[in-house]
Design a protein around this motif. Sequence first.
Motif, PDB file in Angstrom:
ATOM      1  N   SER A 134      -4.214   1.877 -14.283  1.00 39.29           N
ATOM      2  CA  SER A 134      -4.466   0.945 -13.172  1.00 39.29           C
ATOM      3  C   SER A 134      -5.702   1.346 -12.390  1.00 39.29           C
ATOM      4  O   SER A 134      -6.492   0.490 -11.954  1.00 39.29           O
ATOM      5  N   ALA A 135      -5.901   2.646 -12.213  1.00 40.14           N
ATOM      6  CA  ALA A 135      -7.087   3.113 -11.490  1.00 40.14           C
ATOM      7  C   ALA A 135      -8.350   2.804 -12.284  1.00 40.14           C
ATOM      8  O   ALA A 135      -9.393   2.436 -11.708  1.00 40.14           O
ATOM      9  N   PHE A 136      -8.295   2.970 -13.610  1.00 34.20           N
ATOM     10  CA  PHE A 136      -9.451   2.617 -14.442  1.00 34.20           C
ATOM     11  C   PHE A 136      -9.756   1.125 -14.333  1.00 34.20           C
ATOM     12  O   PHE A 136     -10.923   0.718 -14.259  1.00 34.20           O
ATOM     13  N   ASN A 137      -8.710   0.305 -14.325  1.00 35.85           N
ATOM     14  CA  ASN A 137      -8.929  -1.134 -14.209  1.00 35.85           C
ATOM     15  C   ASN A 137      -9.545  -1.496 -12.864  1.00 35.85           C
ATOM     16  O   ASN A 137     -10.381  -2.403 -12.772  1.00 35.85           O
ATOM     17  N   ALA A 138      -9.131  -0.807 -11.811  1.00 37.61           N
ATOM     18  CA  ALA A 138      -9.722  -1.064 -10.491  1.00 37.61           C
ATOM     19  C   ALA A 138     -11.183  -0.634 -10.452  1.00 37.61           C
ATOM     20  O   ALA A 138     -12.019  -1.267  -9.782  1.00 37.61           O
ATOM     21  N   LEU A 139     -11.508   0.462 -11.176  1.00 39.88           N
ATOM     22  CA  LEU A 139     -12.887   0.962 -11.194  1.00 39.88           C
ATOM     23  C   LEU A 139     -13.788   0.101 -12.060  1.00 39.88           C
ATOM     24  O   LEU A 139     -15.003   0.042 -11.827  1.00 39.88           O
ATOM     25  N   LEU A 140     -13.208  -0.568 -13.048  1.00 39.62           N
ATOM     26  CA  LEU A 140     -14.002  -1.240 -14.068  1.00 39.62           C
ATOM     27  C   LEU A 140     -14.932  -2.304 -13.493  1.00 39.62           C
ATOM     28  O   LEU A 140     -16.137  -2.313 -13.789  1.00 39.62           O
ATOM     29  N   LYS A 141     -14.419  -3.200 -12.656  1.00 34.56           N
ATOM     30  CA  LYS A 141     -15.243  -4.296 -12.140  1.00 34.56           C
ATOM     31  C   LYS A 141     -16.360  -3.784 -11.243  1.00 34.56           C
ATOM     32  O   LYS A 141     -17.503  -4.234 -11.329  1.00 34.56           O
ATOM     33  N   THR A 142     -16.044  -2.823 -10.392  1.00 34.82           N
ATOM     34  CA  THR A 142     -17.076  -2.250  -9.519  1.00 34.82           C
ATOM     35  C   THR A 142     -18.120  -1.510 -10.338  1.00 34.82           C
ATOM     36  O   THR A 142     -19.318  -1.534 -10.031  1.00 34.82           O
ATOM     37  N   LEU A 143     -17.685  -0.843 -11.404  1.00 37.18           N
ATOM     38  CA  LEU A 143     -18.615  -0.094 -12.253  1.00 37.18           C
ATOM     39  C   LEU A 143     -19.528  -1.035 -13.031  1.00 37.18           C
ATOM     40  O   LEU A 143     -20.678  -0.697 -13.333  1.00 37.18           O
TER      41      LEU A 143
END
Length: 562
Positions: A134-143
């Motif tokens: 879930s944390a990776f998914n949250a980071l993905l769009k911002t990244l």
Amino acid sequence: MAYQALYRVWRPQQFIDVVGQEHVTKTLQNALLQQKISHAYLFNGPRGTGKTSAAKILAKAVNCERAPISEPCNECAACKGITNGTISDVLEFDAASNSRVEEMRDVLDKVKFAPTAVNYKVYIIDEVHMLSISAFNALLKTLEEPPKHVIFILATTEPHKIPLTIISRCQRFDFRRITAQSIVNRMKLIVEETGVKCEEDALKMIARAAEGGMRDALSLLDQAISFSHEEVTVEDALTVTGSVSQGFLNKLARAVMEKDVASGLEALEELLFHGKDPSRFIEDFILYYRDMLLYKTAPNLEESLDRVLLDEEFRQIAEAVPYDQIYQLIELLNKTQQDMRWTNHPRIFLEVAIVKLCQTEAKQIEQMPAGQLSELLKKIEQLEHELQHLKTNGSIMVQEAAPQAAQKPSQRSSRKGFQPAVGRINEVLKNATKNDINQIKSKWGEMRGRLMKSHAALLNEAEPAAASADAFILKFKHEIHCQMAMDNNRFVETITLALQELTGNRYLVLGVPEEQWLSIRENFLSTQHHVEGEVSGSNQEEEPHIAEAKNLFGAEFVEIID
């Protein structure tokens, strides 16, 4: 002021101080000078190789007041603030202890705000592979689409655990293990600056125990300095790293080479008495012979040696031990190491291994003492003389046997296909009786059971067709099988002996393919019919149905009852 560990005091503050990662630092310096800074970087590699240090240096370089420059000045307010950790725009985030999606969202909510003290917000996420899905998914769009003032630097030791969607949005830099010589050079600089006396061999021992990590090496050096009195010696380094001394390994290797079991066990007892770990010892011993093999193969590649120091005693042992014996020793030690992992008594396996090592036989004759070698040469010379004497005396026998051997090969091989002995087959047909063929057929299955599998296989599609008192005809369905069987003298003799034991008669075996058997039998019957007609006269002409029966089943199988 409280004491700081060496790896903290001597943490790199410029790219030039990052040891052994020139391929990374050169690329980053060129990007800084050309102002081609990416929005996301991925630093991966073993522990203690400079990933987090390089990330902080990059954060200082992009925010330095003298930018664009290839190295941070470490003098301006921005550089000093980032070094001290007082600038909130450069955030070091530990994913190992903040792996939940809630913590990641708290960080990402502040990404959209502009930096307050420097030009770029830099987020250094250490051990990024520890983040949850879930944390990776949250980071993905911002990244994927971050604001222009944000730079992400991800650091990890296990990049295979990071989703490919994250990796594809970063510039990836692979940090390598630092060579032992580079670690030694760095430690020399540190001990010179700090005024600590240290033997160079001790530094080499520490560097090899660090396994390519600068932080591990400096931690071991710090510990060795605290342990030593006035100077860090090799013994101090061995005590701190838990390794076995070079002298002990040389002593044990010499005992193995000389097959001295008592000395080998005595050395092992001394090792365990000093509290050395058996698992660590056997690993050191495997590396010892590995380095010996590399030294014998490429003596100039000293940097490739992981465990040994090239002293005179090691060179002497390496020259005396042959390659084949080194292979045997490494294989035996490796098997012992695997066995030790699953036992509560590793010492027993270690002692058994030492005994086996001392009993391994070298495969090269150079290992024999001079006296035994001379005796062996004398015996070889004597055997050669006796062999020559036998050849000389046995020449007449060889010459006499030669003509006979020349006559043995059958003429069948020079002809086309298999040629049965038609004359002998006709003789068998003349004297064939029903009782003879029935006697052989009754013992046929038992006879096949006594044969080898290869011989019995040739009889799978073969059967006795006719028999007399001293011979029988063996019919084969295929010509190739018939030729293979009848050309094999051992096969024929085996059948003959087996039938002789079962029936009491020694039969001559006559092989014939089925196609040729039909024509041979038909010719024989027509000939016999013609002879009988001449003898008995025309007034005793045979009835048509009797003649037809003889043609179908064979004259030997037709019995006429009035």
